[in-house]
Design a protein around this motif. Structure first.
Motif, PDB file in Angstrom:
ATOM      1  N   ALA A  11       0.796  -1.219   0.000  1.00 36.48           N
ATOM      2  CA  ALA A  11       0.000   0.000   0.000  1.00 36.48           C
ATOM      3  C   ALA A  11       0.821   1.257   0.000  1.00 36.48           C
ATOM      4  CB  ALA A  11      -0.902  -0.020   1.223  1.00 36.48           C
ATOM      5  N   LEU A  12       2.110   1.129   0.170  1.00 31.73           N
ATOM      6  CA  LEU A  12       2.902   2.296   0.497  1.00 31.73           C
ATOM      7  C   LEU A  12       3.635   2.870  -0.691  1.00 31.73           C
ATOM      8  CD1 LEU A  12       4.192   0.730   3.735  1.00 31.73           C
ATOM      9  CD2 LEU A  12       2.187   2.124   3.345  1.00 31.73           C
ATOM     10  N   VAL A  13       3.941   4.144  -0.553  1.00 29.95           N
ATOM     11  CA  VAL A  13       4.810   4.819  -1.510  1.00 29.95           C
ATOM     12  C   VAL A  13       4.730   4.155  -2.868  1.00 29.95           C
ATOM     13  CG1 VAL A  13       7.060   5.877  -1.733  1.00 29.95           C
ATOM     14  CG2 VAL A  13       6.334   4.972   0.450  1.00 29.95           C
ATOM     15  N   VAL A  14       3.519   3.988  -3.302  1.00 30.15           N
ATOM     16  CA  VAL A  14       3.357   3.226  -4.531  1.00 30.15           C
ATOM     17  C   VAL A  14       3.726   4.089  -5.723  1.00 30.15           C
ATOM     18  CG1 VAL A  14       1.746   1.942  -5.896  1.00 30.15           C
ATOM     19  CG2 VAL A  14       1.472   2.039  -3.437  1.00 30.15           C
ATOM     20  N   THR A  15       4.560   3.625  -6.550  1.00 31.42           N
ATOM     21  CA  THR A  15       4.890   4.392  -7.744  1.00 31.42           C
ATOM     22  C   THR A  15       4.613   3.560  -8.970  1.00 31.42           C
ATOM     23  OG1 THR A  15       7.146   3.677  -7.942  1.00 31.42           O
ATOM     24  CG2 THR A  15       6.741   5.531  -6.473  1.00 31.42           C
ATOM     25  N   LEU A  16       4.272   4.280 -10.008  1.00 32.34           N
ATOM     26  CA  LEU A  16       3.915   3.636 -11.256  1.00 32.34           C
ATOM     27  C   LEU A  16       5.116   3.396 -12.127  1.00 32.34           C
ATOM     28  CD1 LEU A  16       0.996   5.149 -13.297  1.00 32.34           C
ATOM     29  CD2 LEU A  16       1.562   2.786 -12.930  1.00 32.34           C
ATOM     30  N   ALA A  17       6.217   3.903 -11.627  1.00 27.25           N
ATOM     31  CA  ALA A  17       7.289   4.218 -12.535  1.00 27.25           C
ATOM     32  C   ALA A  17       7.853   3.070 -13.343  1.00 27.25           C
ATOM     33  CB  ALA A  17       8.383   4.845 -11.732  1.00 27.25           C
ATOM     34  N   ALA A  18       8.113   1.963 -12.709  1.00 30.72           N
ATOM     35  CA  ALA A  18       8.942   0.982 -13.400  1.00 30.72           C
ATOM     36  C   ALA A  18       8.293   0.414 -14.639  1.00 30.72           C
ATOM     37  CB  ALA A  18       9.310  -0.136 -12.453  1.00 30.72           C
ATOM     38  N   CYS A  19       6.982   0.516 -14.720  1.00 36.47           N
ATOM     39  CA  CYS A  19       6.323  -0.076 -15.869  1.00 36.47           C
ATOM     40  C   CYS A  19       6.419   0.814 -17.094  1.00 36.47           C
ATOM     41  CB  CYS A  19       4.860  -0.352 -15.559  1.00 36.47           C
ATOM     42  SG  CYS A  19       4.039   1.063 -14.850  1.00 36.47           S
ATOM     43  N   GLY A 142      11.980   3.679 -11.760  1.00 35.73           N
ATOM     44  CA  GLY A 142      11.097   4.699 -11.213  1.00 35.73           C
ATOM     45  C   GLY A 142      11.205   6.030 -11.923  1.00 35.73           C
ATOM     46  N   ALA A 146      11.381   7.130  -6.933  1.00 39.49           N
ATOM     47  CA  ALA A 146      11.786   6.680  -5.600  1.00 39.49           C
ATOM     48  C   ALA A 146      12.763   7.674  -4.977  1.00 39.49           C
ATOM     49  CB  ALA A 146      12.428   5.306  -5.693  1.00 39.49           C
ATOM     50  N   PHE A 149      10.850  11.271  -3.637  1.00 43.42           N
ATOM     51  CA  PHE A 149       9.681  11.296  -2.760  1.00 43.42           C
ATOM     52  C   PHE A 149       9.923  12.354  -1.684  1.00 43.42           C
ATOM     53  CE2 PHE A 149       6.981   9.092   0.568  1.00 43.42           C
ATOM     54  CZ  PHE A 149       5.788   9.445  -0.029  1.00 43.42           C
ATOM     55  N   THR A 174       3.241   9.567  -6.895  1.00 47.59           N
ATOM     56  CA  THR A 174       2.926   9.241  -5.510  1.00 47.59           C
ATOM     57  C   THR A 174       1.509   8.678  -5.431  1.00 47.59           C
ATOM     58  OG1 THR A 174       4.340  11.044  -4.763  1.00 47.59           O
ATOM     59  CG2 THR A 174       2.730  10.226  -3.192  1.00 47.59           C
ATOM     60  N   ALA A 175       1.318   7.721  -4.557  1.00 49.23           N
ATOM     61  CA  ALA A 175      -0.015   7.113  -4.404  1.00 49.23           C
ATOM     62  C   ALA A 175      -0.997   8.120  -3.823  1.00 49.23           C
ATOM     63  CB  ALA A 175       0.083   5.893  -3.482  1.00 49.23           C
ATOM     64  N   PRO A 176      -2.216   8.151  -4.297  1.00 50.05           N
ATOM     65  CA  PRO A 176      -2.703   7.441  -5.481  1.00 50.05           C
ATOM     66  C   PRO A 176      -2.291   8.179  -6.761  1.00 50.05           C
ATOM     67  CG  PRO A 176      -4.497   8.598  -4.368  1.00 50.05           C
ATOM     68  CD  PRO A 176      -3.270   8.911  -3.609  1.00 50.05           C
TER      69      PRO A 176
ATOM     70  N   ARG B 211       6.774  -2.806  -4.638  1.00 45.84           N
ATOM     71  CA  ARG B 211       6.777  -1.358  -4.676  1.00 45.84           C
ATOM     72  C   ARG B 211       6.205  -0.758  -5.959  1.00 45.84           C
ATOM     73  NH1 ARG B 211      10.245   3.066  -5.122  1.00 45.84           N
ATOM     74  NH2 ARG B 211       9.506   4.605  -3.666  1.00 45.84           N
ATOM     75  N   PHE B 212       6.418  -1.425  -7.065  1.00 43.61           N
ATOM     76  CA  PHE B 212       6.071  -0.797  -8.330  1.00 43.61           C
ATOM     77  C   PHE B 212       4.780  -1.347  -8.916  1.00 43.61           C
ATOM     78  CE2 PHE B 212      10.797   0.001  -8.590  1.00 43.61           C
ATOM     79  CZ  PHE B 212      10.658   1.316  -8.222  1.00 43.61           C
ATOM     80  N   CYS B 213       4.352  -0.702  -9.952  1.00 44.67           N
ATOM     81  CA  CYS B 213       3.245  -1.127 -10.822  1.00 44.67           C
ATOM     82  C   CYS B 213       2.217  -2.068 -10.248  1.00 44.67           C
ATOM     83  CB  CYS B 213       3.799  -1.774 -12.085  1.00 44.67           C
ATOM     84  SG  CYS B 213       4.727  -0.642 -13.016  1.00 44.67           S
ATOM     85  N   SER B 219      -3.090  -2.448  -4.729  1.00 47.27           N
ATOM     86  CA  SER B 219      -3.419  -1.815  -3.469  1.00 47.27           C
ATOM     87  C   SER B 219      -4.468  -0.732  -3.649  1.00 47.27           C
ATOM     88  CB  SER B 219      -2.175  -1.220  -2.836  1.00 47.27           C
ATOM     89  OG  SER B 219      -1.752  -0.117  -3.587  1.00 47.27           O
ATOM     90  N   TYR B 226      -8.367   4.663  -1.113  1.00 47.29           N
ATOM     91  CA  TYR B 226      -7.554   5.790  -1.544  1.00 47.29           C
ATOM     92  C   TYR B 226      -7.302   6.809  -0.448  1.00 47.29           C
ATOM     93  CZ  TYR B 226      -6.736   5.572  -6.538  1.00 47.29           C
ATOM     94  OH  TYR B 226      -6.245   5.280  -7.765  1.00 47.29           O
ATOM     95  N   LEU B 229      -4.975   5.674   2.134  1.00 53.48           N
ATOM     96  CA  LEU B 229      -3.621   5.493   1.602  1.00 53.48           C
ATOM     97  C   LEU B 229      -2.859   6.806   1.521  1.00 53.48           C
ATOM     98  CD1 LEU B 229      -4.029   2.891  -1.235  1.00 53.48           C
ATOM     99  CD2 LEU B 229      -2.846   2.659   0.937  1.00 53.48           C
ATOM    100  N   SER B 236       4.617   8.215   5.473  1.00 53.33           N
ATOM    101  CA  SER B 236       5.789   7.473   5.023  1.00 53.33           C
ATOM    102  C   SER B 236       6.840   8.388   4.412  1.00 53.33           C
ATOM    103  CB  SER B 236       5.374   6.402   4.014  1.00 53.33           C
ATOM    104  OG  SER B 236       4.998   7.010   2.799  1.00 53.33           O
TER     105      SER B 236
END
Lengths: 504, 256
Positions: A11-19, A142, A146, A149, A174-176, B211-213, B219, B226, B229, B236
């Motif tokens: 749930a944390l520090v979710v990043t979309l980046a790597a994809c 990322g 990363a 942040f 940053t999430a969301p 962590r990613f994607c 999540s 949302y 989070l 965090s």
């Protein structure tokens, strides 16, 4: 406590980046770039930065920073501040934007391939949220997310080497992620190829985004973000540069005939893909997907969410060119519309303007024009009622006037003035006839707003038709009522004739 | 421990005299957190505890720094509080005009918040305790499935933070009688640092998966989560000495 420490980080520090990008293709690592290709990231490292560090010039849209003009790799310092601020999203409608640099889209960044970019991301002390940045022009996990942040009131620093030339989107991850992007957290970074880009007369920065509000389109006041609609991908607004009217009226892009124009167009999304089109122009070149190669002679180019394109065209003919997302309801009902105004002398050999306008009678009488026929025969019998005029006017309005002034008479802010509850009409109802006969060019103030565009004469309409349309308008949408007779129109037409001739 | 036991024997009204905020007894229960714990599938068991009715105010924190010189902004050790610590106060022991006595105190570091609670023979709430009570609305203990609950939280994010904070406790009470859990300030939790895995920890195990994607998409699959989070994301992003204009705290006491 141990349990907490071993939290699965879902749930944390979710990043979309790597994809956002595939892993380097190691199978080709040993191959030299084949001719006709740039060699990509493997050929993008021109060695360590040389000379003193350079501070990047950042510009607010629609401005683009000048070319770097460098011939050697430099260390470039970029300082970008995240600011959460309330701004208009449409006239009378405010929205709490999250921005890179205080604008939507964020500041334009311009560097050269091979540059070492030292990136400082500041998060304003009065921000509520932590933010970060994923630059699609970064090679590394990322895209910087990363490493950047950043809590409110903090600054983060990371450094990357710009290995691939191209036009790249950056965005908050940053999430969301979707919410940060939907609130306006995106912009463009141009990584110039080593030889630079061909010189043009003008460069502009335009970025499309979709927005989701709790209130309906143009519902006044401060509008909150609507998560449900964002998930359902049903935007309230689709906009160029973050607000309706950002690039129309006084703020339209400008050019002169004979000039070449390059647009840097990004699409922040978060959801929609743009069918980017400029009405009345053909792109001489489109660097599709913001990459190295260009396609020539393009009408409409697709720009994916999280993608960009560069396009060039040469302006031959003066006038207003309308930038739209050609998924066209977005342009006329959700705001995805901008204007480029080109000044210069007419070039009749290329574009004549209207040459012929004659009555054309189809052999198939249109059913919905029955009201027009009824009114015409009543008029001939000398028994025409206001009601018949209104009905006939309504049918005629729908075919001719509603294209610009809209079926509900509201017009389009900054572009086409409203006819509804119009103080301009109330002042002198015969103006409807005058404008229909003569057209209207230049500045006009309607209901407190200035409009500066061009309506062509509708003199092909008969006196009858204009009288009926005018009567319909007068009796609709809170206008003062009353009627205009065809004799009045005929009189105005007679008076109008000399002026129309004189101006041409 | 003895202090706690002693305290727990006292009626809650007596605590209210100690602390302007007063405490509310929160019964224990089973609770499904929005966070995915590796070793605890299914609901968590939350033990009963007592929580301050509202966030700690400027006036209360002023009394604390007057009594504990080490926490004045002009004498605090930099390792315990960053340069922004209490900078909205007029002076080291003066609030007005920058800060109103009844407003929630902000610009406090985790260390300062923890010290305050300790001085009150209390502690900061753990994340799961905070999340447990924050799931309530005016009538229900767990209103998270109600879109209106989420909309109210999200609406706060849309409000500019340039406007002055309201007095602490001005919001409507939730079903426990707790006020301002949402909509006024962020709040420190005792275990906030466990909500962030450090850069080092990320490199262990399978960081990409966690962590990613894919993980991110999973999540947030439930839009209900949302709003919560975003609070986790904020916490965090922080270090223990960090302060922000929108971050305050409240304390809890254990009940045995």
């Amino acid at each position: 406590m141990e349990r907490i420490v071993s939290l699965l980080l879902l749930a944390l520090v979710v990043t979309l980046a790597a994809c956002d990008r595939a892993a380097p293709d190691t199978s080709k690592a040993a191959q030299a770039p084949t001719s006709g290709t740039t060699g990509g990231s493997q050929s993008g490292d021109f060695g360590p930065p040389q000379g003193e560090p350079v501070k990047a010039v950042l510009t607010s849209p629609p401005a683009v920073p000048p070319a770097t003009g460098r011939t050697a790799p430099a260390r470039v310092i970029v300082e970008l501040e995240v600011i959460e601020k309330e701004m208009p999203i449409s006239e009378g409608v405010r929205y709490m934007f999250w921005t890179f640099g205080g604008t939507v889209p964020g500041s334009f960044i311009r560097v050269r391939q091979g540059d070492t970019v030292e990136f400082h991301l500041k998060n304003a002390p009065d921000s509520k949220m932590p933010h970060n940045i994923d630059l699609h022009g970064v090679t590394g996990p990322g895209g910087g997310a990363a490493s950047s942040f950043t809590a409110p009131g903090h600054v983060s620093q990371f450094t990357f080497k710009a290995l691939n030339a191209g036009l790249y989107v950056y965005h908050c991850a940053t999430a969301p992620v979707g919410m940060h992007v939907a609130n306006g957290m995106y912009g463009l970074i141009l990584i110039e190829p080593p030889q630079g880009l061909p010189k043009v007369d003008r460069e502009y920065y335009v970025m499309q985004g979709d927005f989701y509000t709790v209130g309906k389109y143009r519902e006044k006041g401060l509008q909150a973000f609507n998560m449900e609609n964002a998930i359902d991908e049903k935007p309230t607004y689709v906009l160029f540069n973050g607000s309706e009217g950002a690039l129309t009226g006084e703020r339209a892009l400008t050019a002169k005939t004979g000039e070449s124009v390059r647009l840097y167009v990004g699409n922040g999304g978060p959801n929609l893909v743009s069918s980017f089109h400029v009405i009345g122009e053909i792109f001489d070149k489109v660097w599709y997907e913001g990459g190295t190669h260009f396609q020539e002679n393009v009408q409409t180019t697709l720009i994916p969410a999280g993608g960009a394109a560069m396009m060039e065209f040469h302006v031959e003919v003066p006038g207003s060119y309308v930038l739209v997302d050609h998924s066209i309801f977005r342009a006329f009902n959700k705001g995805a519309l901008a204007i480029l105004k080109a000044d210069g002398p007419d070039v009749k050999a290329i574009y004549s303007g209207k040459e012929v306008d004659e009555t054309y009678l189809s052999d198939r009488a249109s059913a919905n024009l029955a009201a027009v026929a009824t009114a015409a025969s009543a008029a001939n019998a000398g028994a025409l009622t206001v009601d018949e005029q209104v009905k006939a006017g309504q049918a005629l309005f729908a075919g001719t006037c509603s294209t610009c002034h809209q079926g509900n008479g509201q017009g389009l802010p900054s572009v086409f003035p409203p006819l509804a509850k119009s103080d301009y009409i109330a002042k002198d109802p015969l103006r409807i006839a005058d404008v229909a006969l003569r057209g209207l060019t230049g500045k006009v103030n309607v209901n407190g707003q200035d409009y500066n565009s061009m309506m062509p004469p509708m003199s092909q309409l008969t006196d009858d038709a204009i009288a009926n349309i005018a009567t319909y308008v007068l009796n609709s949408w809170d206008n003062p009522g009353g009627r205009i007779m065809k004799e009045q129109v005929a009189q105005r037409r007679k008076e109008a004739a000399p002026t129309t001739v004189a101006t041409h | 421990m003895r202090l706690c036991l002693l305290a727990c024997l006292l009626p809650f009204a007596a605590w209210a005299a100690d602390d302007g905020a007063g405490y509310v007894r929160v019964p224990g229960g089973n609770f499904t957190t929005v966070l995915a714990y590796e070793d605890a599938r299914g609901p968590l068991r939350i033990a009963p505890f007592a929580m301050m009715r509202r966030p700690v105010t400027n006036a209360e924190f002023l009394a604390f720094v007057k009594a504990h010189q080490a926490w004045r902004r002009d004498s605090v050790a930099p390792v315990f509080a960053d340069a922004g610590y209490l900078t909205h106060w007029q002076g080291p022991v003066q609030l007005m005009p920058g800060a109103q006595p009844a407003q929630p105190v902000t610009r406090v570091s985790w260390f300062a918040a923890a010290a305050y609670c300790e001085a009150r023979h209390a502690r900061l709430p753990r994340w799961e305790e905070w999340e447990y009570v924050a799931a309530a609305d005016a009538l229900r203990r767990d209103a998270r499935a109600d879109p209106a609950w989420r909309e109210r939280i999200l609406a706060w994010y849309a409000r500019p933070s340039s406007s002055a904070l309201p007095p602490a406790g001005a919001g409507a009470p939730n079903s426990y009688g707790l006020r301002d859990l949402h909509g006024v300030v962020w709040e420190w939790t005792e275990d906030y640092s466990a909500l962030l895995v450090s850069a080092d920890n990320r490199n262990q195990g399978d960081p990409d998966r966690s962590r990613f994607c894919g993980a991110g998409a999973l999540s947030v699959a439930d839009p209900e989560q949302y709003a919560v989070l975003m609070r986790v994301a904020l916490l965090s992003s922080l270090g223990g000495s960090d302060t922000t204009m929108n971050l305050g705290f409240r304390c809890v006491k254990e009940i045995s």
